[in-house]
Each structure stands twice: as structure tokens, then as C-alpha cells.
Design a protein around this motif. Structure first.
Motif, short mmCIF file in Angstrom:
data_model
loop_
_atom_site.label_atom_id
_atom_site.label_comp_id
_atom_site.label_asym_id
_atom_site.label_seq_id
_atom_site.Cartn_x
_atom_site.Cartn_y
_atom_site.Cartn_z
N GLN A 114 6.78 -23.81 -37.61
CA GLN A 114 6.16 -21.59 -36.95
C GLN A 114 4.68 -21.68 -37.16
O GLN A 114 4.14 -20.56 -37.48
N SER A 116 0.92 -21.30 -36.68
CA SER A 116 -0.08 -20.69 -35.52
C SER A 116 -1.47 -21.85 -35.52
O SER A 116 -1.98 -22.85 -36.27
N VAL A 130 0.27 -24.65 -27.11
CA VAL A 130 1.37 -23.77 -27.73
C VAL A 130 2.94 -23.90 -27.01
O VAL A 130 2.96 -24.28 -26.20
N PHE A 132 5.62 -21.53 -28.02
CA PHE A 132 6.10 -20.06 -28.29
C PHE A 132 5.11 -18.99 -29.19
O PHE A 132 4.27 -19.52 -29.73
N GLN A 133 4.54 -17.98 -28.94
CA GLN A 133 4.23 -16.99 -28.99
C GLN A 133 4.86 -15.86 -29.67
O GLN A 133 5.22 -15.33 -28.52
N ALA A 205 7.11 -13.24 -37.83
CA ALA A 205 7.20 -13.29 -36.37
C ALA A 205 7.92 -12.80 -36.62
O ALA A 205 9.34 -12.46 -37.37
N ALA A 228 -0.75 -8.78 -30.06
CA ALA A 228 -1.05 -9.76 -29.91
C ALA A 228 -2.47 -10.20 -30.74
O ALA A 228 -3.23 -9.33 -30.62
N ASP A 232 -4.77 -16.08 -33.09
CA ASP A 232 -3.83 -16.50 -33.35
C ASP A 232 -3.01 -16.96 -31.43
O ASP A 232 -2.45 -15.84 -30.61
N ASN A 233 -3.11 -18.06 -31.24
CA ASN A 233 -2.64 -18.41 -30.26
C ASN A 233 -1.58 -19.69 -30.14
O ASN A 233 -0.88 -19.11 -28.65
N GLY A 234 -0.19 -18.84 -30.87
CA GLY A 234 0.64 -19.20 -30.92
C GLY A 234 1.27 -20.02 -31.13
O GLY A 234 0.48 -20.44 -32.18
N HIS A 235 2.29 -19.75 -31.57
CA HIS A 235 2.92 -21.93 -32.08
C HIS A 235 2.33 -23.26 -31.79
O HIS A 235 2.76 -23.25 -30.42
#
Length: 281
Positions: A114, A116, A130, A132-133, A205, A228, A232-235
Motif C-alpha cells: 500500500q 503511495s 498506479v 489503486f487509489q 486507506a 483525496a 498522493d497519486n495512489g499505490h
């Protein structure tokens, strides 16, 4: 505002786990020159993957990355097959989150935890695209002021806890304006502080929050979702900085995303309630 308990959701996740995603995915021949004996691998012939120790549902079930049941280890085994590895050619290495995001050499080909993708981290490690967000969730015990919070100002008055080096802590500082949160080394330490009444609330999350409120701290509630963080662009998958494996692994990940494999994993493991309240300012 009242808290929301997700026990039924998590029971469904656990019930799905036993038979979930025994996928038979077609192997893809990548344009990149890659084989399972590639000398760019930490150990040629083996895909070495880093993750947390311990690991938690719904990211990985039963504290067993090799079991393949969970969103992130399910993704890794799909990715391994896409790259040409058999399941028994995947080796897992446990690390703390802080170790994973630190600069320097890594004992694995990539890590999934997880993590980010942020500009600051990209200066010392490399990332895949990425996959997942997640939303951010506010978690609190009944009877705290977090239950009735409707604004950022309300949230700023709480006693917060977060894990060192995480985007959860960054969110508290940069988005909510909380600069006095209690800082812990691991997520389990935050859980224990919440149960002991040492903090009023924490951020996580949403998938982590679902499991936490259903299993780890069942007396706690998800009381709100937060917007959001634009930083933080996501995982993403994390690699040692400049690792030449980023290109072939990212191509394999892109193929899984395009075929809907990642969406299927999200639908199986990362379910959430659409009616959770949102605090946006």
C-alpha cells in the motif's frame, strides 16, 4: 454524524477469500527483453517480492502472502504469471514500511505494501504506474468528538495518531493542518493507542479501515471519508531507485489493468459502502 460499522462487508470479504481468484491468465510476450532467468532479478529464476510483516486483510489474508488470497498478493501472483513465473517461483520478504520507502539497495525486485506514489519518494525510489487509489477514512472510538465532526476545524481539535513516513501522516499535516499527531512505527501501534484511549482518531486507506473496524478494533467506527490528497497519486509497486526491472514489470502490470484483472481484484477484496459521509473542508 454517526459512525459506520462495516462488519457485514468484511464478513463477505473473508467468505470470498477461500475460493477467490483462482485465475488462469494467459501469459503475455512482452516487447521488452525479459525472461524469468533475467540477470536484473535479485535472484534469476525467482521473483522476489517485498511486503509488510505482518500483513493485513483485505490487502493479504491470513497473514500469509504466499497464500495468494487478498488484493495485493492476488495482484502479485497474477503479475508473476504474466511475467512467466510459476506460483512457486515467487519468494516473499518482510520489511517495515519505513524500510521499504527508505533510499538504498533493496533485497527484492519490487515491494507491494500500500505504498503511495509521491514526488518526494520518487527522488529516492522508483515506482510502477498506479494500480489503486484509495479514499482516506477517519477511524475513531464511540464517544469521541470525531463522531460529530463535520469540518476540518472540528478534526483539528482531535488527538491524532499516524505511522511515521506515511501519506496518512502527510495528510494530517498538509491537508488537515494537524502538526502534533502522535507518531508510531507500525499500524498495529496506532491501533493499540486508539484502544488505550491515547489518541482520539487515526487515518487509513479505506480498505485498511474496513478491516480495522471489523476485526482489529471492532469497537471503532469509520466516521467519515476525506477528499483525496493531490500529492498522493495512489499505490504503486516500489523498486530500488533506477532499477531496470521497472519497464518490463510495468508493462506486465499495464496488461493486467487493461484486461480488467485489477478491477476484478478490487471488486472482490476492496468493497466499501457508498454512503459514508464526506468531510471536505
Amino acid at each position: 454524524m454517526t459512525g459506520y460499522r462495516i462488519d457485514a462487508t468484511m464478513r463477505r470479504v473473508v467468505a470470498l477469500a477461500a475460493g477467490a481468484l483462482a485465475a488462469t491468465l494467459p501469459m503475455t510476450a512482452f516487447a521488452q527483453d525479459f525472461s524469468i532467468t533475467d540477470d536484473r532479478l535479485v535472484t534469476p529464476g525467482v521473483l522476489t517480492v517485498g511486503t509488510g510483516d505482518p500483513v493485513y486483510p483485505p490487502w493479504m489474508l491470513n497473514n500469509d502472502p504466499a497464500g495468494g488470497e487478498g488484493f495485493e498478493n492476488g495482484l502479485v501472483y497474477a503479475l508473476a504469471e504474466e511475467l512467466g513465473f510459476a506460483a512457486d517461483q515467487v519468494v516473499w520478504i518482510g520489511q517495515t514500511f519505513d524500510q521499504a520507502i527508505a533510499p538504498g539497495s533493496k533485497p527484492y525486485d519490487f515491494s507491494i505494501q500500500q505504498i503511495s506514489v509521491t514526488e518526494a519518494r520518487s527522488q529516492v525510489v522508483s515506482f510502477s504506474q498506479v494500480y489503486f487509489q484509495p479514499d482516506k477514512a477517519v477511524i475513531a472510538l464511540p464517544g469521541t468528538a470525531a463522531e460529530t465532526a463535520t469540518s476540518f476545524a472540528d478534526l483539528q481539535g482531535l488527538r491524532w495518531g499516524a505511522v511515521i513516513g506515511t501519506t496518512d501522516n502527510d495528510y494530517l499535516v498538509n491537508i488537515l493542518g494537524v502538526d502534533d499527531a502522535a507518531i508510531y512505527n507500525e499500524q498495529v501501534d496506532v491501533f493499540q493507542a486508539l484502544q488505550a484511549g491515547q489518541i482520539d482518531a487515526t487515518l487509513a486507506a479505506l480498505p485498511t479501515a474496513l478491516f480495522m473496524t471489523a476485526v482489529q478494533v471492532p469497537e471503532a467506527n469509520i466516521v467519515a471519508l476525506l477528499p483525496a490528497d493531490e500529492n498522493d497519486n495512489g499505490h504503486g509497486l516500489l523498486f530500488e531507485f533506477g532499477n531496470p526491472l521497472v519497464e518490463p514489470v510495468d508493462a506486465a502490470l499495464g496488461a493486467l489493468i487493461e484486461r480488467g484483472v485489477v478491477d476484478d481484484l478490487i471488486a472482490t477484496y476492496l468493497v466499501a459502502d457508498p454512503d459514508l459521509p464526506i468531510i471536505s473542508e
